[in-house]
Each structure stands twice: as C-alpha cells, then as structure tokens.
Write a protein that holds these residues in place. Structure first.
Motif, mmCIF file in Angstrom:
data_model
loop_
_atom_site.group_PDB
_atom_site.id
_atom_site.type_symbol
_atom_site.label_atom_id
_atom_site.label_comp_id
_atom_site.label_asym_id
_atom_site.label_seq_id
_atom_site.Cartn_x
_atom_site.Cartn_y
_atom_site.Cartn_z
ATOM 1 N N GLU A 65 6.519 -2.795 -3.529
ATOM 2 C CA GLU A 65 6.381 -3.754 -2.427
ATOM 3 C C GLU A 65 6.046 -3.047 -1.117
ATOM 4 O O GLU A 65 6.606 -2.004 -0.795
ATOM 5 N N GLY A 66 5.152 -3.665 -0.325
ATOM 6 C CA GLY A 66 4.824 -3.159 1.002
ATOM 7 C C GLY A 66 5.783 -3.715 2.042
ATOM 8 O O GLY A 66 6.508 -4.664 1.791
ATOM 9 N N ASP A 67 5.772 -3.117 3.220
ATOM 10 C CA ASP A 67 6.672 -3.552 4.286
ATOM 11 C C ASP A 67 5.880 -3.753 5.572
ATOM 12 O O ASP A 67 5.813 -2.844 6.387
ATOM 13 N N PRO A 68 5.301 -4.886 5.862
ATOM 14 C CA PRO A 68 5.190 -6.072 5.019
ATOM 15 C C PRO A 68 4.017 -5.986 4.042
ATOM 16 O O PRO A 68 4.038 -6.598 2.995
ATOM 17 N N VAL A 69 2.954 -5.209 4.419
ATOM 18 C CA VAL A 69 1.803 -5.088 3.521
ATOM 19 C C VAL A 69 1.343 -3.632 3.472
ATOM 20 O O VAL A 69 1.664 -2.831 4.349
ATOM 21 N N PHE A 70 0.592 -3.333 2.431
ATOM 22 C CA PHE A 70 -0.089 -2.048 2.344
ATOM 23 C C PHE A 70 -1.517 -2.235 2.855
ATOM 24 O O PHE A 70 -2.149 -3.263 2.603
ATOM 25 N N MET B 222 -8.438 5.533 -3.285
ATOM 26 C CA MET B 222 -7.762 4.848 -2.181
ATOM 27 C C MET B 222 -6.826 5.799 -1.439
ATOM 28 O O MET B 222 -6.244 6.698 -2.037
ATOM 29 N N TYR B 223 -6.690 5.559 -0.150
ATOM 30 C CA TYR B 223 -5.578 6.088 0.638
ATOM 31 C C TYR B 223 -4.753 4.859 1.016
ATOM 32 O O TYR B 223 -5.313 3.835 1.408
ATOM 33 N N VAL B 224 -3.433 4.949 0.880
ATOM 34 C CA VAL B 224 -2.564 3.787 1.045
ATOM 35 C C VAL B 224 -1.615 4.019 2.221
ATOM 36 O O VAL B 224 -0.907 5.028 2.267
ATOM 37 N N PHE B 225 -1.589 3.062 3.148
ATOM 38 C CA PHE B 225 -0.771 3.147 4.360
ATOM 39 C C PHE B 225 0.086 1.896 4.502
ATOM 40 O O PHE B 225 -0.266 0.836 3.981
ATOM 41 N N GLU B 226 1.179 2.016 5.229
ATOM 42 C CA GLU B 226 1.950 0.858 5.694
ATOM 43 C C GLU B 226 1.857 0.873 7.210
ATOM 44 O O GLU B 226 2.428 1.742 7.861
ATOM 45 N N VAL B 227 1.107 -0.066 7.746
ATOM 46 C CA VAL B 227 0.801 -0.094 9.174
ATOM 47 C C VAL B 227 1.012 -1.512 9.676
ATOM 48 O O VAL B 227 0.550 -2.463 9.048
ATOM 49 N N PRO B 228 1.694 -1.702 10.805
ATOM 50 C CA PRO B 228 1.834 -3.060 11.339
ATOM 51 C C PRO B 228 0.483 -3.626 11.764
ATOM 52 O O PRO B 228 -0.402 -2.889 12.201
ATOM 53 N N ALA B 229 0.320 -4.925 11.643
ATOM 54 C CA ALA B 229 -0.954 -5.590 11.945
ATOM 55 C C ALA B 229 -1.428 -5.293 13.360
ATOM 56 O O ALA B 229 -2.624 -5.106 13.594
ATOM 57 N N GLU B 230 -0.500 -5.225 14.303
ATOM 58 C CA GLU B 230 -0.901 -5.011 15.700
ATOM 59 C C GLU B 230 -1.477 -3.611 15.940
ATOM 60 O O GLU B 230 -2.127 -3.372 16.956
ATOM 61 N N ALA B 231 -1.278 -2.671 15.006
ATOM 62 C CA ALA B 231 -1.823 -1.320 15.157
ATOM 63 C C ALA B 231 -3.236 -1.189 14.582
ATOM 64 O O ALA B 231 -3.911 -0.197 14.820
ATOM 65 N N ALA C 268 -8.601 -7.787 11.971
ATOM 66 C CA ALA C 268 -7.343 -7.175 11.533
ATOM 67 C C ALA C 268 -6.330 -8.251 11.165
ATOM 68 O O ALA C 268 -5.639 -8.144 10.138
ATOM 69 N N ASN C 269 -6.228 -9.294 11.981
ATOM 70 C CA ASN C 269 -5.307 -10.397 11.679
ATOM 71 C C ASN C 269 -5.712 -11.113 10.396
ATOM 72 O O ASN C 269 -4.867 -11.458 9.573
ATOM 73 N N ALA C 270 -7.013 -11.328 10.213
ATOM 74 C CA ALA C 270 -7.498 -11.977 8.992
ATOM 75 C C ALA C 270 -7.223 -11.115 7.767
ATOM 76 O O ALA C 270 -6.847 -11.628 6.705
ATOM 77 N N LEU C 271 -7.379 -9.809 7.911
ATOM 78 C CA LEU C 271 -7.107 -8.887 6.805
ATOM 79 C C LEU C 271 -5.656 -8.987 6.364
ATOM 80 O O LEU C 271 -5.355 -9.142 5.178
ATOM 81 N N VAL C 272 -4.733 -8.932 7.320
ATOM 82 C CA VAL C 272 -3.305 -8.956 6.999
ATOM 83 C C VAL C 272 -2.866 -10.335 6.518
ATOM 84 O O VAL C 272 -2.152 -10.459 5.516
ATOM 85 N N SER C 273 -3.311 -11.398 7.198
ATOM 86 C CA SER C 273 -2.882 -12.740 6.782
ATOM 87 C C SER C 273 -3.468 -13.121 5.427
ATOM 88 O O SER C 273 -2.883 -13.903 4.682
ATOM 89 N N GLY C 274 -4.622 -12.566 5.083
ATOM 90 C CA GLY C 274 -5.247 -12.849 3.795
ATOM 91 C C GLY C 274 -4.957 -11.802 2.737
ATOM 92 O O GLY C 274 -5.691 -11.692 1.756
ATOM 93 N N ALA C 275 -3.901 -11.022 2.948
ATOM 94 C CA ALA C 275 -3.583 -9.944 2.003
ATOM 95 C C ALA C 275 -3.404 -10.487 0.594
ATOM 96 O O ALA C 275 -2.753 -11.511 0.396
ATOM 97 N N ALA D 210 -5.956 -5.282 2.137
ATOM 98 C CA ALA D 210 -4.516 -5.414 2.396
ATOM 99 C C ALA D 210 -3.889 -6.061 1.173
ATOM 100 O O ALA D 210 -4.488 -6.943 0.552
ATOM 101 N N ALA D 211 -2.691 -5.602 0.838
ATOM 102 C CA ALA D 211 -1.966 -6.179 -0.300
ATOM 103 C C ALA D 211 -0.474 -6.154 -0.007
ATOM 104 O O ALA D 211 0.035 -5.222 0.609
ATOM 105 N N ARG D 212 0.219 -7.197 -0.463
ATOM 106 C CA ARG D 212 1.670 -7.270 -0.270
ATOM 107 C C ARG D 212 2.399 -6.288 -1.181
ATOM 108 O O ARG D 212 3.501 -5.868 -0.903
ATOM 109 N N SER D 213 1.747 -5.937 -2.293
ATOM 110 C CA SER D 213 2.323 -4.952 -3.210
ATOM 111 C C SER D 213 1.186 -4.245 -3.935
ATOM 112 O O SER D 213 0.054 -4.731 -3.947
#
Length: 191
Positions: free
Chosen positions: A74-79, A133-142, A174-181, A58-61
C-alpha cells in the motif's frame, strides 16, 4: 644564483603557491554533480549515460511477484511511478533516481518496494536501452514542476553526471494524476 635572485625566486614561488590554493576545489565542489537537463520523453545525454523519462503513473498500491502469486504493498497515500529507460556510453553501470521538487526538496525512492522490481536493479549496458520503474511516495502538492534525477548510486567521484528530467506536471495535471490513481499497479519480473 645570487642571494637577491634566490630571494626573488622564493617570493615568486610562495606567491604562486598561495595563488594556486585559490584554484583548489573543496570536497563539496569536487563531489557536486554535473547536471544535464531535459524534458519528458527526451533522451538526456550526460556523457557517461543517457536517460529518458517515458511516463508518470500513480497507484494506491503496487503488487510485486512472489512465489506462486503477488504481494500487495500500500502507498501512503499513493505511489508515483516513473517509467524510465537508460543506456550507458562505455561501461555497464547501475543507476538510481530521486524526485526533485521545485522548492529543492529531494524525495528518495520508496523503501517499501525492493529494488529488485525497479530499474535500479538492472545493469545498464552500452548500446542497449533498459527500461523500468522508479517508485516514490510523494505528496500531491509536491508534484507540480517536479523532476526525476537519474544518477549513479554513489557520488564519491569528481564531477559525477546526473540527468534531471522535468516530468511536465503542472498543478492541474498533478492533481489529476493523483486523483485518478489506479487501484493497483503490478510491477514486472526482474528480467
């Protein structure tokens, strides 16, 4: 042949034609892909190609090369970046990917990142594993239970194969992945 024999043959042929219609597939049935499943790190062989998900980041940008420097997106919120590798069985091909959630929602790859910097740009060759890489913008809850679905770009053929690969993310990971982006992930060159 007598009239009775002709009539019996005609009725039999009509019954066979009506019965054969039962076995004719409609458009949706003909174009529904054949899905082969696997897990993170496992090579999923579809007969026409094999694919494997190597890692999820996960990355913010992201940064992509441009002449003399890099351009930041920039990702929305992360890539969510899924490092994937693939090889084909007999012929060169290109592959695309979607992200599939446990509730059946499909996330297409982001349109913010040009395919030039992803695995989709590369030709997948027989006998050689190509990675990218394949790059997605997906909400953490998904993300919990999500899979990447690697497939051919068009599904107009009959029985097109696809590889559905479980990313191995539960709610905590999943939460750790997004929060530690990471702040920025630099995508490589197109070679």
């Amino acid at each position: 042949m007598s009239r009775v024999g002709s009539a019996v043959l005609g009725i039999a042929l009509a019954a066979a034609a009506v019965g054969a219609q039962h076995f004719v597939l409609d458009y949706n049935e003909r174009t529904t892909p054949l899905t082969y499943t696997g897990t993170m790190g496992e090579a999923v062989d579809t007969g026409r190609f094999s694919a494997r998900a190597l890692s999820v980041k996960a990355a913010r940008s992201v940064e992509v090369p441009q002449p003399g420097s890099y351009r930041r997106i920039e990702g929305d919120p992360v890539f969510i970046l899924v490092e994937t590798s693939a090889t084909s069985a007999r012929e060169p091909m290109k592959l695309t990917a979607d992200l599939l959630t446990t509730d059946g929602k499909v996330y297409r790859k982001t349109d913010k990142v040009d395919i030039t910097w992803t695995l989709e740009f590369k030709w997948i060759q027989p006998g050689w594993w190509a990675s990218g890489m394949y790059v997605f913008e997906v909400p953490a809850e998904a993300l919990p239970g999500a899979s990447i679905v690697v497939r051919l770009p068009t599904a107009s053929e009959t029985y097109v194969p696809e590889a559905e690969i479980d990313l191995g993310l539960d709610e905590a990971s999943a939460n750790a992945l997004v929060s530690g982006a990471q702040e920025t992930y630099r995508l490589g060159n197109k070679s």
